[in-house]
Structures are given as structure tokens and as C-alpha cells.
Design a protein around this motif. Sequence first.
Motif, PDB file in Angstrom:
ATOM      1  N   GLN A 120     -97.933 -39.163  55.974  1.00 25.19           N
ATOM      2  CA  GLN A 120     -98.785 -39.310  54.794  1.00 25.19           C
ATOM      3  C   GLN A 120     -99.243 -37.948  54.283  1.00 25.19           C
ATOM      4  OE1 GLN A 120     -99.596 -42.292  53.068  1.00 25.19           O
ATOM      5  NE2 GLN A 120    -100.139 -40.699  51.609  1.00 25.19           N
ATOM      6  N   ALA A 121     -99.535 -37.035  55.197  1.00 29.52           N
ATOM      7  CA  ALA A 121     -99.929 -35.684  54.787  1.00 29.52           C
ATOM      8  C   ALA A 121     -98.772 -34.968  54.089  1.00 29.52           C
ATOM      9  CB  ALA A 121    -100.410 -34.880  55.999  1.00 29.52           C
ATOM     10  N   PHE A 122     -97.547 -35.147  54.597  1.00 29.77           N
ATOM     11  CA  PHE A 122     -96.370 -34.572  53.927  1.00 29.77           C
ATOM     12  C   PHE A 122     -96.265 -35.121  52.503  1.00 29.77           C
ATOM     13  CE2 PHE A 122     -93.840 -33.967  58.132  1.00 29.77           C
ATOM     14  CZ  PHE A 122     -94.330 -32.688  58.285  1.00 29.77           C
ATOM     15  N   ASP A 123     -96.388 -36.449  52.387  1.00 27.64           N
ATOM     16  CA  ASP A 123     -96.306 -37.082  51.067  1.00 27.64           C
ATOM     17  C   ASP A 123     -97.372 -36.537  50.126  1.00 27.64           C
ATOM     18  OD1 ASP A 123     -94.160 -38.615  51.921  1.00 27.64           O
ATOM     19  OD2 ASP A 123     -95.340 -40.448  52.205  1.00 27.64           O
ATOM     20  N   ASN A 124     -98.595 -36.381  50.641  1.00 25.37           N
ATOM     21  CA  ASN A 124     -99.694 -35.870  49.808  1.00 25.37           C
ATOM     22  C   ASN A 124     -99.428 -34.441  49.352  1.00 25.37           C
ATOM     23  OD1 ASN A 124    -101.057 -38.295  50.093  1.00 25.37           O
ATOM     24  ND2 ASN A 124    -102.399 -37.555  51.700  1.00 25.37           N
ATOM     25  N   ALA A 125     -98.885 -33.608  50.239  1.00 24.06           N
ATOM     26  CA  ALA A 125     -98.573 -32.226  49.871  1.00 24.06           C
ATOM     27  C   ALA A 125     -97.510 -32.194  48.779  1.00 24.06           C
ATOM     28  CB  ALA A 125     -98.111 -31.445  51.095  1.00 24.06           C
ATOM     29  N   GLU A 126     -96.473 -33.006  48.930  1.00 23.05           N
ATOM     30  CA  GLU A 126     -95.427 -33.061  47.909  1.00 23.05           C
ATOM     31  C   GLU A 126     -95.982 -33.566  46.580  1.00 23.05           C
ATOM     32  OE1 GLU A 126     -91.537 -34.657  49.069  1.00 23.05           O
ATOM     33  OE2 GLU A 126     -92.184 -34.436  51.147  1.00 23.05           O
ATOM     34  N   LEU A 127     -96.848 -34.568  46.630  1.00 27.71           N
ATOM     35  CA  LEU A 127     -97.470 -35.083  45.398  1.00 27.71           C
ATOM     36  C   LEU A 127     -98.328 -34.019  44.722  1.00 27.71           C
ATOM     37  CD1 LEU A 127     -98.480 -38.701  46.485  1.00 27.71           C
ATOM     38  CD2 LEU A 127     -96.779 -38.076  44.750  1.00 27.71           C
ATOM     39  N   THR A 128     -99.000 -33.207  45.522  1.00 26.41           N
ATOM     40  CA  THR A 128     -99.812 -32.121  44.963  1.00 26.41           C
ATOM     41  C   THR A 128     -98.929 -31.129  44.222  1.00 26.41           C
ATOM     42  OG1 THR A 128    -101.504 -32.343  46.678  1.00 26.41           O
ATOM     43  CG2 THR A 128    -101.378 -30.218  45.539  1.00 26.41           C
ATOM     44  N   ILE A 129     -97.832 -30.719  44.862  1.00 26.60           N
ATOM     45  CA  ILE A 129     -96.909 -29.776  44.228  1.00 26.60           C
ATOM     46  C   ILE A 129     -96.326 -30.378  42.960  1.00 26.60           C
ATOM     47  CG2 ILE A 129     -94.718 -28.533  44.504  1.00 26.60           C
ATOM     48  CD1 ILE A 129     -95.417 -28.476  47.584  1.00 26.60           C
ATOM     49  N   ALA A 130     -95.864 -31.620  43.053  1.00 29.34           N
ATOM     50  CA  ALA A 130     -95.279 -32.291  41.889  1.00 29.34           C
ATOM     51  C   ALA A 130     -96.304 -32.416  40.766  1.00 29.34           C
ATOM     52  CB  ALA A 130     -94.745 -33.666  42.286  1.00 29.34           C
ATOM     53  N   GLY A 131     -97.550 -32.721  41.115  1.00 26.69           N
ATOM     54  CA  GLY A 131     -98.609 -32.849  40.107  1.00 26.69           C
ATOM     55  C   GLY A 131     -98.886 -31.540  39.389  1.00 26.69           C
ATOM     56  N   ILE A 132     -98.825 -30.438  40.119  1.00 30.32           N
ATOM     57  CA  ILE A 132     -99.029 -29.125  39.496  1.00 30.32           C
ATOM     58  C   ILE A 132     -97.904 -28.846  38.499  1.00 30.32           C
ATOM     59  CG2 ILE A 132     -99.109 -26.639  39.905  1.00 30.32           C
ATOM     60  CD1 ILE A 132    -100.395 -27.322  42.688  1.00 30.32           C
TER      61      ILE A 132
END
Length: 195
Positions: free
Chosen positions: A124-136
Amino acid sequence: MTKGEETKQFIIERSAPIFNTKGIAATAMSDITEATQLSKGSLYVHFENKEVLAASAVDYNMQLLSNKVMAAVNKQKTAKDKLFAFVDTLKDPLSPPVTGGCPMMNFGTEADDTNQLVKTKVNQAFDNAELTIAGIIQQGIKEGSMNPDWNYKEFATMIFAMIEGGIVMSRVAGNISKMNIIVKNIKKMITEQLI
């Protein structure tokens, strides 16, 4: 917070760096009693067993890492600068933002075959990090500063995998020369997508 909640939080804060440095399996309750100066009985009042405490320490370490990364990201205005800040926060695995190194790397490696609960938390932390990058990147596309054809979801996966790979390579080698190459190339790839 009640006294009991304060004690529980104190135990988590003192044990988190131990679990992140030694690993869940290698951390003994005696390590925790030494760090907290509490008896085993006191620890068991707040945590049913070592696995419950370890799961709380995993959450704490990953939240601490996320908070430090997001504090650096949120200081920036542009999407490019936010991405650079994300990368820069993690660019020196020998002086990591969280004591013991990247908790996602540490706990993920240890738990992948042994602890489904921790494995799920790390995933879940991996997914959240990827979502953060994608959101930026999405923000940059909306602002018109980044290529609208950029496959930001794939890039988010790739950038995060490169960073995590660089972390383990650097920690094993005892130097950050390979991470420097990774960071330089990530920033180059980001810059190539600017309009």
C-alpha cells in the motif's frame, strides 16, 4: 491523549528505529525493554505480542518517511520542483530520512514471504508513493508545464522502482555512486518532459 495512549505511542516511537534497523525477526522484546526502560509486562499491557508491536512500528516508520518526503515536496511550487524534491529526499540512502533506511525496502524485503500483514502495508505504501508521483505529473500537465502525452502512470512506477533499487544498491555497496547516476537520469527524464 490518555496516559495509556501516551505510553503506547512512546513504545512505538522508541521501537520503530530498532525494527527498521534490525528487522522484525531479529528484534527481541529485550531490545524494546532496553530502549523504553519498561518491563516486558508493561509492553504486553499495550501490545498483545511482538508482531502487533512490529505492525505498529512499520506503520510509524512508513508514516514518518511519507511525512518527510511530503514536507519537502510541499515546499515547492512547480511540478518539476516537486518531483525533484521527492527524488532528493531519498537520494542519500547512507543518510536516510528515517533511522535504519527505507522502511518500505527493509520491511518489504523481510516480509515478502513471511508476514502477509506487513507485506500488505508495504504494498500500500508503494502504491501511495506511485500515486503521489503520478499526481505531481498530472498537476504539471494541467498547468501546461509538462508533456500532455507523458504516460505518467508508467513513469511513476519506473521512477519509484529506480529509487528503491538505488537504495538497496547504495546500502549494500556502502556508497551512493550508483544512486547519483540514478538521480541524475531521473531528473534528466523529468526535464525532457517539460514544455
